[in-house]
Write an enzyme that holds these catalytic residues in place. Sequence first.
Site, PDB file in Angstrom:
ATOM      1  N   CYS A 100       0.836  -1.204   0.000  1.00  0.00           N
ATOM      2  CA  CYS A 100       0.000   0.000   0.000  1.00  0.00           C
ATOM      3  C   CYS A 100       0.873   1.258   0.000  1.00  0.00           C
ATOM      4  O   CYS A 100       1.720   1.432   0.866  1.00  0.00           O
ATOM      5  CB  CYS A 100      -0.927   0.000   1.222  1.00  0.00           C
ATOM      6  SG  CYS A 100      -1.939   1.483   1.270  1.00  0.00           S
ATOM      7  N   ASP A 202      -1.299  -4.422 -14.541  1.00  0.00           N
ATOM      8  CA  ASP A 202      -1.652  -4.020 -15.907  1.00  0.00           C
ATOM      9  C   ASP A 202      -2.132  -5.145 -16.812  1.00  0.00           C
ATOM     10  O   ASP A 202      -2.034  -5.036 -18.034  1.00  0.00           O
ATOM     11  CB  ASP A 202      -0.473  -3.303 -16.597  1.00  0.00           C
ATOM     12  CG  ASP A 202      -0.030  -2.066 -15.844  1.00  0.00           C
ATOM     13  OD1 ASP A 202      -0.801  -1.573 -14.991  1.00  0.00           O
ATOM     14  OD2 ASP A 202       1.092  -1.588 -16.094  1.00  0.00           O
ATOM     15  N   GLY A 224      -6.498  -7.000 -11.054  1.00  0.00           N
ATOM     16  CA  GLY A 224      -7.262  -6.095 -10.198  1.00  0.00           C
ATOM     17  C   GLY A 224      -8.290  -5.295 -10.981  1.00  0.00           C
ATOM     18  O   GLY A 224      -9.487  -5.589 -10.993  1.00  0.00           O
TER      19      GLY A 224
END
Length: 337
Positions: A100, A202, A224
Amino acid sequence: MQLGSISFDSPLLLAPMSSICTAPYRLLMEELGCGGTVSELVSCHGINYKNEKTHKMLDIHKREKNIGLQLFGEDKEAMAKAAITAQERNPKFIDINMGCPVRKVVSKGGGSALLKDPTVLGDFFSTIKKAIEVPLTIKIRTGWDSDSINAPEVAHIAKEEGVEFVAIHGRTRTQAYKGKADWELLEDVAKEGILPMIGNGDLHTAATTRNRMNNTNCDALMLGRGPLRNPFIFLESYLKEDDDIFFSPQDHLEVIERFKTYMEEYTDRERTILITLRKNIVWMAAGYPGVAQFRNAMFTTPDLDGTMEVACEFFHNLGNMPKRIDHSKDFMAGGHG
Ligand SMILES: Cc1cc2nc3c(=O)[nH]c(=O)nc-3n(C[C@H](O)[C@H](O)[C@H](O)COP(=O)(O)O)c2cc1C
Protein backbone atom coordinates in the site's frame (compact mmCIF):
# COMPACT_ATOMS: atom_id res chain seq x y z
CA MET A 1 -3.25 -25.29 -9.00
CA GLN A 2 -0.97 -25.31 -6.00
CA LEU A 3 1.03 -22.40 -4.50
CA GLY A 4 3.02 -23.90 -1.67
CA SER A 5 0.46 -25.70 0.46
CA ILE A 6 -2.45 -23.58 -0.83
CA SER A 7 -4.62 -24.88 -3.63
CA PHE A 8 -6.51 -22.66 -6.05
CA ASP A 9 -9.01 -23.50 -8.79
CA SER A 10 -6.88 -21.85 -11.47
CA PRO A 11 -3.75 -19.66 -11.77
CA LEU A 12 -5.73 -16.47 -12.46
CA LEU A 13 -6.57 -14.76 -9.18
CA LEU A 14 -8.46 -11.63 -8.21
CA ALA A 15 -6.20 -8.94 -6.69
CA PRO A 16 -7.21 -7.39 -3.37
CA MET A 17 -8.93 -4.01 -3.76
CA SER A 18 -10.16 -1.87 -0.89
CA SER A 19 -13.89 -1.10 -0.81
CA ILE A 20 -14.33 -3.54 -3.71
CA CYS A 21 -13.22 -7.04 -2.72
CA THR A 22 -15.85 -7.72 -0.09
CA ALA A 23 -17.53 -11.13 0.04
CA PRO A 24 -20.22 -10.47 -2.63
CA TYR A 25 -17.75 -9.30 -5.27
CA ARG A 26 -15.26 -12.06 -4.49
CA LEU A 27 -17.95 -14.74 -4.73
CA LEU A 28 -19.16 -13.28 -8.03
CA MET A 29 -15.64 -13.39 -9.45
CA GLU A 30 -15.03 -16.94 -8.23
CA GLU A 31 -18.19 -17.96 -10.05
CA LEU A 32 -16.94 -16.12 -13.13
CA GLY A 33 -13.77 -18.12 -13.36
CA CYS A 34 -11.16 -16.64 -11.08
CA GLY A 35 -9.12 -19.22 -9.21
CA GLY A 36 -9.01 -17.46 -5.86
CA THR A 37 -9.41 -14.11 -4.17
CA VAL A 38 -7.96 -11.89 -1.44
CA SER A 39 -10.01 -9.53 0.71
CA GLU A 40 -9.50 -5.80 0.81
CA LEU A 41 -6.85 -4.67 3.27
CA VAL A 42 -8.10 -4.75 6.87
CA SER A 43 -6.49 -2.79 9.70
CA CYS A 44 -4.95 -4.96 12.43
CA HIS A 45 -5.65 -2.21 14.95
CA GLY A 46 -9.29 -1.95 13.88
CA ILE A 47 -9.61 -5.71 14.43
CA ASN A 48 -7.91 -5.56 17.83
CA TYR A 49 -10.06 -2.60 18.96
CA LYS A 50 -13.10 -4.70 17.97
CA ASN A 51 -14.30 -2.02 15.58
CA GLU A 52 -17.61 -3.24 14.16
CA LYS A 53 -17.04 -1.93 10.64
CA THR A 54 -13.58 -3.51 10.53
CA HIS A 55 -14.94 -6.87 11.68
CA LYS A 56 -17.57 -6.75 8.93
CA MET A 57 -14.68 -6.59 6.45
CA LEU A 58 -13.64 -10.07 7.61
CA ASP A 59 -16.96 -11.62 6.51
CA ILE A 60 -16.61 -14.60 4.18
CA HIS A 61 -19.58 -15.98 2.21
CA LYS A 62 -20.25 -19.67 2.84
CA ARG A 63 -19.85 -20.44 -0.86
CA GLU A 64 -16.46 -18.73 -1.20
CA LYS A 65 -13.79 -21.39 -1.61
CA ASN A 66 -10.35 -19.93 -2.15
CA ILE A 67 -10.18 -16.81 -0.05
CA GLY A 68 -7.36 -15.08 1.81
CA LEU A 69 -7.89 -12.28 4.32
CA GLN A 70 -5.42 -9.43 3.96
CA LEU A 71 -4.24 -7.50 7.03
CA PHE A 72 -2.17 -4.36 7.28
CA GLY A 73 -0.21 -2.83 10.12
CA GLU A 74 3.29 -2.04 11.26
CA ASP A 75 3.43 -3.74 14.64
CA LYS A 76 4.22 -7.47 14.67
CA GLU A 77 2.39 -8.22 17.94
CA ALA A 78 -0.73 -6.33 16.84
CA MET A 79 -0.61 -8.12 13.48
CA ALA A 80 -0.23 -11.51 15.17
CA LYS A 81 -3.17 -10.81 17.47
CA ALA A 82 -5.35 -9.64 14.59
CA ALA A 83 -4.32 -12.66 12.51
CA ILE A 84 -5.59 -14.98 15.24
CA THR A 85 -8.96 -13.20 15.14
CA ALA A 86 -9.06 -13.24 11.33
CA GLN A 87 -8.24 -16.94 11.31
CA GLU A 88 -11.47 -17.66 13.22
CA ARG A 89 -13.36 -16.72 10.03
CA ASN A 90 -11.82 -19.75 8.26
CA PRO A 91 -9.92 -18.14 5.39
CA LYS A 92 -7.58 -20.37 3.37
CA PHE A 93 -4.68 -18.07 4.20
CA ILE A 94 -3.76 -14.78 5.83
CA ASP A 95 -2.01 -12.23 3.62
CA ILE A 96 0.12 -9.26 4.72
CA ASN A 97 -0.26 -6.02 2.79
CA MET A 98 3.26 -4.77 2.01
CA GLY A 99 2.38 -2.75 -1.05
CA CYS A 100 0.00 0.00 0.00
CA PRO A 101 1.49 3.34 -1.10
CA VAL A 102 -1.09 5.56 0.62
CA ARG A 103 0.47 8.15 2.97
CA LYS A 104 -1.90 7.49 5.88
CA VAL A 105 -0.77 3.84 5.95
CA VAL A 106 2.88 4.34 5.02
CA SER A 107 3.50 7.18 7.52
CA LYS A 108 2.67 4.77 10.34
CA GLY A 109 5.07 2.15 8.96
CA GLY A 110 2.52 -0.18 7.34
CA GLY A 111 1.92 -1.21 3.70
CA SER A 112 4.87 -0.58 1.39
CA ALA A 113 6.85 1.10 4.23
CA LEU A 114 7.54 -2.46 5.41
CA LEU A 115 9.82 -2.84 2.37
CA LYS A 116 12.12 -0.10 3.63
CA ASP A 117 13.95 -2.07 6.30
CA PRO A 118 14.20 -5.78 5.41
CA THR A 119 16.35 -6.46 8.52
CA VAL A 120 13.24 -6.45 10.71
CA LEU A 121 11.12 -8.57 8.37
CA GLY A 122 12.29 -12.00 9.53
CA ASP A 123 11.06 -11.29 13.02
CA PHE A 124 7.91 -9.61 11.71
CA PHE A 125 6.95 -12.65 9.59
CA SER A 126 7.87 -15.25 12.20
CA THR A 127 5.84 -13.56 14.96
CA ILE A 128 2.71 -13.59 12.80
CA LYS A 129 3.39 -17.04 11.39
CA LYS A 130 3.82 -18.58 14.86
CA ALA A 131 0.47 -17.17 15.97
CA ILE A 132 -1.65 -18.86 13.30
CA GLU A 133 -2.29 -22.29 11.82
CA VAL A 134 -3.42 -21.24 8.35
CA PRO A 135 -0.70 -20.40 5.80
CA LEU A 136 0.81 -16.91 5.72
CA THR A 137 1.37 -15.05 2.42
CA ILE A 138 2.57 -11.59 1.40
CA LYS A 139 1.78 -9.04 -1.29
CA ILE A 140 4.55 -6.58 -2.03
CA ARG A 141 5.77 -4.09 -4.62
CA THR A 142 9.10 -4.42 -6.41
CA GLY A 143 10.70 -2.09 -3.86
CA TRP A 144 10.34 1.33 -2.26
CA ASP A 145 11.85 3.18 -5.21
CA SER A 146 13.91 2.42 -8.30
CA ASP A 147 17.14 2.67 -6.24
CA SER A 148 15.98 0.11 -3.72
CA ILE A 149 14.44 -2.74 -5.68
CA ASN A 150 14.41 -5.53 -3.10
CA ALA A 151 11.58 -7.91 -4.00
CA PRO A 152 14.03 -10.88 -4.29
CA GLU A 153 15.55 -10.09 -0.87
CA VAL A 154 12.11 -9.83 0.72
CA ALA A 155 11.06 -13.11 -0.94
CA HIS A 156 14.18 -14.85 0.46
CA ILE A 157 13.44 -13.64 3.99
CA ALA A 158 9.79 -14.67 3.61
CA LYS A 159 10.82 -18.14 2.46
CA GLU A 160 13.10 -18.57 5.48
CA GLU A 161 10.16 -17.83 7.77
CA GLY A 162 7.77 -20.23 6.04
CA VAL A 163 5.69 -17.73 4.07
CA GLU A 164 3.78 -19.68 1.43
CA PHE A 165 3.83 -17.35 -1.59
CA VAL A 166 4.59 -13.82 -2.65
CA ALA A 167 2.39 -11.70 -4.92
CA ILE A 168 4.31 -8.85 -6.53
CA HIS A 169 2.78 -5.73 -8.07
CA GLY A 170 5.40 -4.73 -10.65
CA ARG A 171 5.76 -1.13 -9.52
CA THR A 172 7.73 0.60 -6.77
CA ARG A 173 6.04 2.56 -4.02
CA THR A 174 7.18 5.90 -5.43
CA GLN A 175 5.68 4.97 -8.79
CA ALA A 176 2.30 4.58 -7.12
CA TYR A 177 0.16 3.75 -10.21
CA LYS A 178 2.17 5.70 -12.75
CA GLY A 179 4.07 4.21 -15.67
CA LYS A 180 3.85 0.53 -16.50
CA ALA A 181 4.27 -2.53 -14.34
CA ASP A 182 7.80 -3.85 -14.88
CA TRP A 183 7.15 -7.34 -16.23
CA GLU A 184 10.77 -7.86 -17.22
CA LEU A 185 11.71 -7.55 -13.58
CA LEU A 186 8.78 -9.71 -12.45
CA GLU A 187 9.78 -12.45 -14.89
CA ASP A 188 13.42 -12.29 -13.71
CA VAL A 189 12.38 -12.63 -10.08
CA ALA A 190 10.01 -15.48 -10.94
CA LYS A 191 12.81 -17.27 -12.80
CA GLU A 192 14.87 -17.31 -9.59
CA GLY A 193 12.16 -19.52 -8.10
CA ILE A 194 12.67 -18.27 -4.55
CA LEU A 195 9.05 -18.76 -3.49
CA PRO A 196 5.89 -19.57 -5.44
CA MET A 197 5.20 -16.22 -7.07
CA ILE A 198 2.17 -14.38 -8.38
CA GLY A 199 2.82 -11.63 -10.93
CA ASN A 200 0.55 -8.60 -10.95
CA GLY A 201 0.08 -5.34 -12.79
CA ASP A 202 -1.65 -4.02 -15.91
CA LEU A 203 -3.23 -7.27 -17.08
CA HIS A 204 -6.22 -5.29 -18.26
CA THR A 205 -7.45 -7.43 -21.17
CA ALA A 206 -8.07 -11.12 -21.76
CA ALA A 207 -5.58 -11.09 -24.65
CA THR A 208 -2.78 -9.62 -22.49
CA THR A 209 -3.58 -12.03 -19.68
CA ARG A 210 -3.71 -15.08 -21.98
CA ASN A 211 -0.46 -14.09 -23.61
CA ARG A 212 1.25 -13.59 -20.25
CA MET A 213 -0.17 -16.84 -18.91
CA ASN A 214 1.26 -18.75 -21.88
CA ASN A 215 4.73 -17.26 -21.55
CA THR A 216 5.31 -16.48 -17.90
CA ASN A 217 7.76 -17.78 -15.31
CA CYS A 218 5.25 -16.84 -12.60
CA ASP A 219 3.25 -19.57 -10.93
CA ALA A 220 0.06 -17.51 -11.06
CA LEU A 221 -1.22 -14.10 -12.11
CA MET A 222 -3.39 -11.60 -10.29
CA LEU A 223 -5.85 -9.17 -11.91
CA GLY A 224 -7.26 -6.09 -10.20
CA ARG A 225 -8.73 -3.36 -12.35
CA GLY A 226 -9.34 -5.51 -15.46
CA PRO A 227 -12.26 -7.48 -13.98
CA LEU A 228 -13.97 -4.27 -12.81
CA ARG A 229 -14.71 -3.25 -16.40
CA ASN A 230 -14.85 -6.76 -17.84
CA PRO A 231 -16.37 -9.26 -15.41
CA PHE A 232 -15.77 -12.02 -17.98
CA ILE A 233 -12.03 -11.43 -18.23
CA PHE A 234 -11.14 -14.61 -16.33
CA LEU A 235 -13.35 -16.79 -18.53
CA GLU A 236 -12.15 -15.06 -21.70
CA SER A 237 -8.50 -15.46 -20.73
CA TYR A 238 -8.89 -19.24 -20.82
CA LEU A 239 -10.43 -19.25 -24.29
CA LYS A 240 -8.24 -19.81 -27.31
CA GLU A 241 -7.75 -16.74 -29.46
CA ASP A 242 -10.09 -17.99 -32.17
CA ASP A 243 -12.81 -19.30 -29.86
CA ASP A 244 -16.01 -17.62 -30.86
CA ILE A 245 -17.61 -16.88 -27.51
CA PHE A 246 -19.16 -13.50 -26.96
CA PHE A 247 -20.44 -12.02 -23.70
CA SER A 248 -23.34 -9.72 -24.54
CA PRO A 249 -24.86 -6.73 -22.74
CA GLN A 250 -27.54 -9.20 -21.54
CA ASP A 251 -24.83 -11.30 -19.91
CA HIS A 252 -23.58 -8.18 -18.13
CA LEU A 253 -27.08 -7.53 -16.85
CA GLU A 254 -27.30 -11.06 -15.47
CA VAL A 255 -24.03 -10.54 -13.63
CA ILE A 256 -25.37 -7.29 -12.18
CA GLU A 257 -28.56 -8.97 -10.99
CA ARG A 258 -26.58 -11.76 -9.37
CA PHE A 259 -24.30 -9.22 -7.70
CA LYS A 260 -27.38 -7.41 -6.32
CA THR A 261 -28.59 -10.67 -4.75
CA TYR A 262 -25.19 -11.26 -3.12
CA MET A 263 -25.08 -7.69 -1.83
CA GLU A 264 -28.56 -8.10 -0.33
CA GLU A 265 -27.42 -11.30 1.39
CA TYR A 266 -24.32 -9.50 2.71
CA THR A 267 -25.93 -6.43 4.26
CA ASP A 268 -29.32 -4.91 4.97
CA ARG A 269 -27.96 -1.38 4.66
CA GLU A 270 -29.70 -0.18 1.50
CA ARG A 271 -27.31 2.77 1.14
CA THR A 272 -24.26 0.45 1.03
CA ILE A 273 -25.97 -1.76 -1.56
CA LEU A 274 -26.94 1.26 -3.65
CA ILE A 275 -23.49 2.88 -3.63
CA THR A 276 -21.71 -0.41 -4.34
CA LEU A 277 -24.02 -1.42 -7.16
CA ARG A 278 -23.98 1.96 -8.85
CA LYS A 279 -20.20 2.15 -8.97
CA ASN A 280 -19.79 -1.43 -10.21
CA ILE A 281 -22.53 -1.10 -12.82
CA VAL A 282 -20.93 2.05 -14.23
CA TRP A 283 -17.55 0.27 -14.43
CA MET A 284 -19.18 -2.70 -16.15
CA ALA A 285 -20.79 -0.36 -18.69
CA ALA A 286 -17.38 0.93 -19.81
CA GLY A 287 -16.82 0.36 -23.50
CA TYR A 288 -20.47 0.74 -24.53
CA PRO A 289 -21.79 3.91 -26.18
CA GLY A 290 -23.61 6.48 -24.03
CA VAL A 291 -21.86 5.64 -20.75
CA ALA A 292 -21.51 9.27 -19.61
CA GLN A 293 -25.27 9.84 -19.92
CA PHE A 294 -25.97 6.48 -18.33
CA ARG A 295 -23.73 7.37 -15.39
CA ASN A 296 -25.64 10.63 -14.85
CA ALA A 297 -28.97 8.83 -15.00
CA MET A 298 -27.73 6.23 -12.50
CA PHE A 299 -26.53 8.77 -9.99
CA THR A 300 -29.75 10.76 -10.08
CA THR A 301 -32.07 7.84 -9.35
CA PRO A 302 -33.29 7.98 -5.77
CA ASP A 303 -33.13 4.31 -4.84
CA LEU A 304 -32.09 0.77 -5.68
CA ASP A 305 -35.20 -0.05 -7.73
CA GLY A 306 -34.67 3.07 -9.83
CA THR A 307 -31.00 2.20 -10.31
CA MET A 308 -31.85 -1.31 -11.49
CA GLU A 309 -34.51 0.01 -13.86
CA VAL A 310 -32.06 2.44 -15.46
CA ALA A 311 -29.46 -0.32 -15.73
CA CYS A 312 -31.94 -2.78 -17.31
CA GLU A 313 -32.99 -0.24 -19.88
CA PHE A 314 -29.40 0.67 -20.77
CA PHE A 315 -28.17 -2.91 -21.22
CA HIS A 316 -31.37 -4.06 -23.02
CA ASN A 317 -31.13 -1.22 -25.50
CA LEU A 318 -27.59 -2.23 -26.43
CA GLY A 319 -28.85 -5.41 -28.09
CA ASN A 320 -25.81 -7.42 -29.11
CA MET A 321 -23.37 -4.53 -29.18
CA PRO A 322 -19.74 -5.57 -28.64
CA LYS A 323 -17.73 -3.81 -25.94
CA ARG A 324 -14.79 -1.55 -26.84
CA ILE A 325 -12.91 -0.36 -23.79
CA ASP A 326 -10.38 2.41 -24.38
CA HIS A 327 -7.28 1.12 -22.61
CA SER A 328 -5.14 4.08 -23.60
CA LYS A 329 -6.60 6.19 -20.79
CA ASP A 330 -5.82 5.66 -17.09
CA PHE A 331 -8.46 3.82 -15.10
CA MET A 332 -8.44 3.87 -11.28
CA ALA A 333 -4.88 5.10 -10.95
CA GLY A 334 -4.86 4.82 -7.18
CA GLY A 335 -5.30 2.10 -4.60
CA HIS A 336 -3.91 0.35 -1.57
CA GLY A 337 -1.27 -1.95 -3.00
C1 LIG B 1 -9.09 0.74 -6.07
C2 LIG B 1 -7.93 -0.13 -5.70
C3 LIG B 1 -7.81 -0.61 -4.42
C4 LIG B 1 -6.73 -1.44 -4.07
N1 LIG B 1 -6.67 -1.95 -2.81
C5 LIG B 1 -5.68 -2.84 -2.49
C6 LIG B 1 -5.66 -3.50 -1.23
O1 LIG B 1 -6.55 -3.32 -0.39
N2 LIG B 1 -4.63 -4.35 -0.97
C7 LIG B 1 -3.63 -4.60 -1.88
O2 LIG B 1 -2.71 -5.38 -1.60
N3 LIG B 1 -3.64 -4.00 -3.09
C8 LIG B 1 -4.64 -3.16 -3.41
N4 LIG B 1 -4.68 -2.59 -4.66
C9 LIG B 1 -3.66 -2.96 -5.65
C10 LIG B 1 -4.12 -4.13 -6.52
O3 LIG B 1 -4.25 -5.30 -5.76
C11 LIG B 1 -3.10 -4.37 -7.66
O4 LIG B 1 -1.86 -4.67 -7.08
C12 LIG B 1 -2.93 -3.17 -8.59
O5 LIG B 1 -4.17 -2.56 -8.89
C13 LIG B 1 -2.25 -3.58 -9.89
O6 LIG B 1 -2.99 -4.57 -10.56
P1 LIG B 1 -3.97 -4.23 -11.80
O7 LIG B 1 -3.15 -3.44 -12.78
O8 LIG B 1 -4.41 -5.56 -12.30
O9 LIG B 1 -5.08 -3.40 -11.27
C14 LIG B 1 -5.73 -1.75 -5.03
C15 LIG B 1 -5.85 -1.25 -6.32
C16 LIG B 1 -6.93 -0.45 -6.68
C17 LIG B 1 -7.04 0.06 -8.09
